[in-house]
Structure formats: C-alpha cells, structure tokens
Motif scaffolding. Structure first.
Motif, PDB file in Angstrom:
ATOM      1  N   LEU A 230       0.818  -1.215   0.000  1.00  0.00           N
ATOM      2  CA  LEU A 230       0.000   0.000   0.000  1.00  0.00           C
ATOM      3  C   LEU A 230       0.850   1.263   0.000  1.00  0.00           C
ATOM      4  O   LEU A 230       0.322   2.373   0.107  1.00  0.00           O
ATOM      5  N   GLY A 231       2.148   1.094  -0.110  1.00  0.00           N
ATOM      6  CA  GLY A 231       3.043   2.252  -0.134  1.00  0.00           C
ATOM      7  C   GLY A 231       3.246   2.902   1.220  1.00  0.00           C
ATOM      8  O   GLY A 231       3.672   4.060   1.290  1.00  0.00           O
ATOM      9  N   LEU A 232       2.983   2.173   2.290  1.00  0.00           N
ATOM     10  CA  LEU A 232       3.125   2.743   3.640  1.00  0.00           C
ATOM     11  C   LEU A 232       4.551   2.507   4.153  1.00  0.00           C
ATOM     12  O   LEU A 232       5.100   1.401   4.004  1.00  0.00           O
ATOM     13  N   PRO A 233       5.150   3.515   4.765  1.00  0.00           N
ATOM     14  CA  PRO A 233       6.535   3.397   5.268  1.00  0.00           C
ATOM     15  C   PRO A 233       6.597   2.599   6.568  1.00  0.00           C
ATOM     16  O   PRO A 233       6.621   3.149   7.664  1.00  0.00           O
ATOM     17  N   GLU A 234       6.600   1.278   6.468  1.00  0.00           N
ATOM     18  CA  GLU A 234       6.566   0.422   7.647  1.00  0.00           C
ATOM     19  C   GLU A 234       7.944   0.301   8.294  1.00  0.00           C
ATOM     20  O   GLU A 234       8.980   0.446   7.642  1.00  0.00           O
ATOM     21  N   HIS A 235       7.928   0.015   9.615  1.00  0.00           N
ATOM     22  CA  HIS A 235       9.162  -0.192  10.368  1.00  0.00           C
ATOM     23  C   HIS A 235       8.996  -1.437  11.222  1.00  0.00           C
ATOM     24  O   HIS A 235       8.018  -1.544  11.984  1.00  0.00           O
ATOM     25  N   PRO A 236       9.925  -2.414  11.106  1.00  0.00           N
ATOM     26  CA  PRO A 236       9.814  -3.642  11.898  1.00  0.00           C
ATOM     27  C   PRO A 236       9.889  -3.331  13.394  1.00  0.00           C
ATOM     28  O   PRO A 236      10.590  -2.417  13.820  1.00  0.00           O
TER      29      PRO A 236
END
Length: 532
Positions: A230-236
């Motif tokens: 979805l183009g979201l800037p995810e962070h583990p």
C-alpha cells in the motif's frame, strides 16, 4: 489522506498468538483505571507481563503493554468482580472466537473457572466476566433488554453477539464477495487487492501456524504482516504488542491533548469576549466622562440665555464663550432652570464616575492582555503539563467561572444577553451587578453560586451585586467587600446620600418571593456595612 490501520481480526489473531506464551501464568493484579480499560498483570516462569483489554468505542483493542496503569480510588463494579473471581487465578487458555474480533481468556480462579470475554467491535465493544455456569457476573457496559436484541445483564446467561457464523475470509472461494466473510476488514481487503495472487493462501498459513511479524507505521497504526504493497513506510518492531502500544499511546495522548486544549480554549475565549464587551462599555462611559465639561457648559448657557428662551422651546440657539454657535436641546415641558439642572446633574454624574471608569478600564485592558497571552500559550502547548500550566494561570486569575446557558440555546454574548456588568475588583476578585430588574433576577437566580456573596442597599432600590468567591466566602478580603458595596450604592436610589447601609449575605440565603416580580427578593443571615 492518511491511512488508518485498524485493530482487525488478523491483528487480534497475532496478539492471541503472542499471548500463548503466558498460558499457565498467574494473574497477579487487576487494574481498571476507567470504564473502558482493564489491565491484567500476569506472572509466568519468571516473566512479568501486562495485558490491556480495551472496549473503548474508538480504540477497542487487546495487547500486551509495558506501561502500567494506576487504580481508581474507588474500584468500578467490573474491577471488583474480576478481583474477587480471577485475581490469583491461573490462565488456562487464550483464544480467538473463529476469526472474529472476540477474544476469550479462561482463568481458573478461587471461585472456579471463569472466562473473560473481550468483544472488540467498535461502538459495540464490551468486556464481560462469565462464571462457570455461563452466566454474566459483570460487564464494562451493562445492556438492558429494551436497548438490544442481546442484553448483557448480571445473573443472565451470556450469549455471543447475534451474528450468523461465517467462514473466515481466507477460506473464501474464488470469485466470492469477500465482504460477506468473517474478518474481512476494509483495510485487509485493500491490502489483498494491492498484493496480488498468493496473498490469501499466505494469510491462511500465517493464521494456522501462528507465523506473524510486527510492523509499525508512524501516525497510521501497526499490523502483523507487511503493508508495503500500500506504499506505507513500515518499520519492523520486536513484537506486535509493542508496535500497537506505541501507536495507541500516542493516539490517545494526542486526542486527550487536543480535547483538553479545546475545552480550555472555549472557556478562555468566553472570558476574552466578556472583557471585550466590558471594555467597549467602559470606553463609552469614559468618553461621556471626558465630555463632562461640555455638558456643564450647556447648562451654563441655558441659565445665561434663560430670560430670552421662549416658553415651550425645544432648542436654544446660542454662542459659547469663544463666540462659536451652539445648539442646546431643551425639554419643552420644563422651564429654563429645570433644563439647566438636568445638564448640571448629567455633568456631575459623569465627573463622579470618571475615576472609577478609568480604574476599571485599566484593569480590564490588563486582564484582556493576560487572557490573550494565555490563549497564545495554549495554542502552542505541546504537552498536558503545558496545558495544565495555562489552566493554573486561568484558575488563579478566576477566569474559569462559567455562566449558565439557557437549555437548548446558545450564548453569543456574556450572560445570555442580559445587562449584567462584570468588574475586575481588588485582589483579582470578579464583581458582577445587574443594570435593571430583569438582569438582577438573572444574576441572582441563574449566575450566582450558593456560596457567592450577594449585596444590596438596605431599604432602597439598588442593583444586585455578586462577588464570585469560588466557594470560599470566608477568604474574601474586606476591601473587596467594600468595593462591591460601593458598586451597590452607586447603582441605587440612594447614590447621592451621605451615609448608606448595604446588606450582604450568601446567595443561598436569597430567594424570590412566591409570585414576586423580577428583581424582588427576600434574604436572611445578612450583615450590614455602611458606605460613606
């Protein structure tokens, strides 16, 4: 537009998986800080954990948290029931009901095996304690039979939400309408559409095997699978619970910050409006006081030209001391001496009030500057502590006394449009008085609090005067009392008398007589002071 990641069925499945590590653990403590949130502190194999169960209509969720909550001074009913029946008990199971947003926690406590049910479904969310016989012991939200097809009442059998059982969304056949399947949140469907083939088999395998990840997206939420499609800037994150706690803690804190800011802003803006209205009135009075000499001159001209004024004249054409033409309005029903006296009395009143008006104007302008400064500080406040500091300033300045609003109405002007005047008295006290019978009635019966001080000239017609005491009438200084008494005298039929008695008492001892006209009152427990 910012994407909101929900706490959906897939997220709950991942949390339930994390909770399996604490099955067999002991419930050490139950905390319920408010109606919507319960914290269960758990100890298992040398490890402490804390599970949050929230039925908040906007932020319903369940996950482990690092931050502990504080108990209420008086525990709520659900908290008391949980402490009596599961405190010290062993956790037998943690499970998700099908693929729905319902979690069941089985706990074998001192009164036998109980189940804590957390239904996490938006405004229908609830936390329910069920006994070994399947009856409701207590609930965060008690729902009566008249309000729902599924009541939630103590001592009644617990029934699951009245929805038909459906297959999980990852078991849907090809071409089916996914919205009709269980756990199909709009966000999950949107992610599936963006991810392409292989998405649903992968989700099914993750749920079956308990193989989840943890990603946080700043300002959006947390999810147990990747949201990069979805183009979201995810962070583990190390765990999904940690990602959820970070997101919701900031979300709830920011909302509380905005809510408290807005509540205080509304009150301060009302004070600002009251000061601006008062200053406008005082400026008019100051302008009138500044023209006292002009009014005096008009009276002198009427006397000087008196013999030549025709009987019944309404205007006098004259010349002032500098030879300029002047028109002086006259009351044709009065003689020239009576007309002159009217101007002299008007000039006298203007002169007498000039000092008081100037003092009030200075106070009000200074107070308005402080209110505006407080509003600027409030607008830039970035923490609850900073908002509390502005509130402390407002309370110290006695700005937070709110006036009542008529039921169903809006108060566009202070005091609902009644002619009640607000004065900044000595020592920061606020003094109010009415300008007519209707305003006196409104001030005394609608605005004044029971422990405010109420003043009235004894045995004469006068304004009702109120000193706002903030429930501490014994701490009002004598100079404030004398100041208010002078206001009563200056707005009475005895304002030109030499020595005037003024009664004062607590507002709770003042009442309107049955059938009495507006502004008429009876009072008791009064004391009297004299104004020279």
């Amino acid at each position: 537009m910012e994407v909101r990641i929900p706490f959906d069925s897939l997220t709950l499945a991942a949390v339930v998986r994390e909770m399996q590590a604490f099955v067999g653990g002991k419930v050490q403590k139950v905390v319920q800080p408010d109606e919507a949130n319960v914290f269960l502190e758990i100890y298992h194999r040398g490890t402490d954990a804390c599970l949050l169960l929230s039925c908040d209509a906007r932020y319903a969720r369940a996950h482990l948290v690092e931050r502990r909550a504080r108990n209420r001074p008086e525990p709520l009913g659900l908290c008391q029931a949980l402490r009596a029946r599961i405190d010290g008990g062993r956790i037998d199971f943690v499970r998700q009901v099908r693929f729905d947003r319902i979690i069941e926690i089985g706990i074998d406590g001192p009164l036998g095996p109980h189940v804590v049910v957390a239904e996490l479904m938006g405004k229908h969310s609830n936390l329910i304690l069920v006994d070994p016989q399947g009856k409701v012991v207590s609930a965060a939200k008690v729902v009566g039979a008249s309000k729902s097809v599924r009541p939630v009442l103590p001592n009644h059998a617990y029934a699951a939400p009245p929805f038909a059982a459906r297959q999980a969304v990852f078991n849907a056949p090809a071409g089916a309408n996914l919205k009709e399947f269980e756990g199909a949140s709009p966000f999950l469907l949107k992610l599936a559409a963006a991810s392409g083939e292989g998405f649903w088999p992968d989700v099914k395998a993750r749920v079956r095997d308990g193989r989840f990840e943890a990603y946080g997206v700043a300002g959006c939420g947390a999810y147990p699978i990747s949201v990069l499609a979805l183009g979201l800037p995810e962070h583990p994150r190390p765990s999904l619970s940690l990602a959820l706690e970070q997101h919701f803690s900031k979300l709830v804190r920011d909302e509380e910050l905005d809510q408290r800011r807005q509540n205080l802003k509304v009150q301060l803006e009302r004070v600002q409006l009251a000061r601006e209205v008062a200053i406008a009135d005082l400026e008019l009075a100051a302008d009138a006081a500044g023209r006292a000499r002009e009014v005096q001159l008009l009276g002198e001209l009427v006397l000087a030209y008196g013999a030549s004024i025709p009987e019944g004249a309404s205007v006098l054409e004259a010349w002032d001391y500098e030879g300029n033409p002047v028109q002086v309005k006259l009351n044709p029903e009065l003689g020239f001496q009576e007309n002159a006296q009217r101007y002299f009395q008007k000039a006298k009143r203007a002169k007498a009030g000039a000092a008081q008006v100037a003092e009030q104007l200075a106070r009000m302008r200074g107070d308005l500057d402080q209110v505006r400064y407080a509003l600027i500080k409030l607008e830039t406040a970035a923490s609850l502590a900073e908002i509390d500091s502005v509130k402390e300033i407002a309370e110290k300045a006695r700005w937070l006394h709110r006036q009542p609003v008529a039921k169903g109405g809006k108060e566009d002007r202070p005091f609902d449009g009644h002619r009640v005047r607000e004065l900044a008295g000595p020592k920061g006290y606020t003094v109010l008085y009415g300008e007519n019978a209707e305003s006196n009635d409104y001030l005394t019966l609608r605005v004044a609090r029971p422990n405010d001080l109420w003043l009235h000239v004894r045995g004469a017609t006068s304004a009702h005067v109120v000193i706002q005491t903030r429930n501490q009438p014994d701490r009002v200084p004598s100079e404030v009392l004398l100041y208010a008494a002078k206001i009563a005298v200056q707005n009475s039929s005895n304002k030109h008398s030499r020595y005037v008695p003024v009664d004062y008492t607590l507002k709770k001892y003042v009442r309107r007589p049955k059938g009495g006209a507006k502004g008429s009152v009876l009072y008791s427990h009064e004391k009297t002071l004299h104004v020279d």
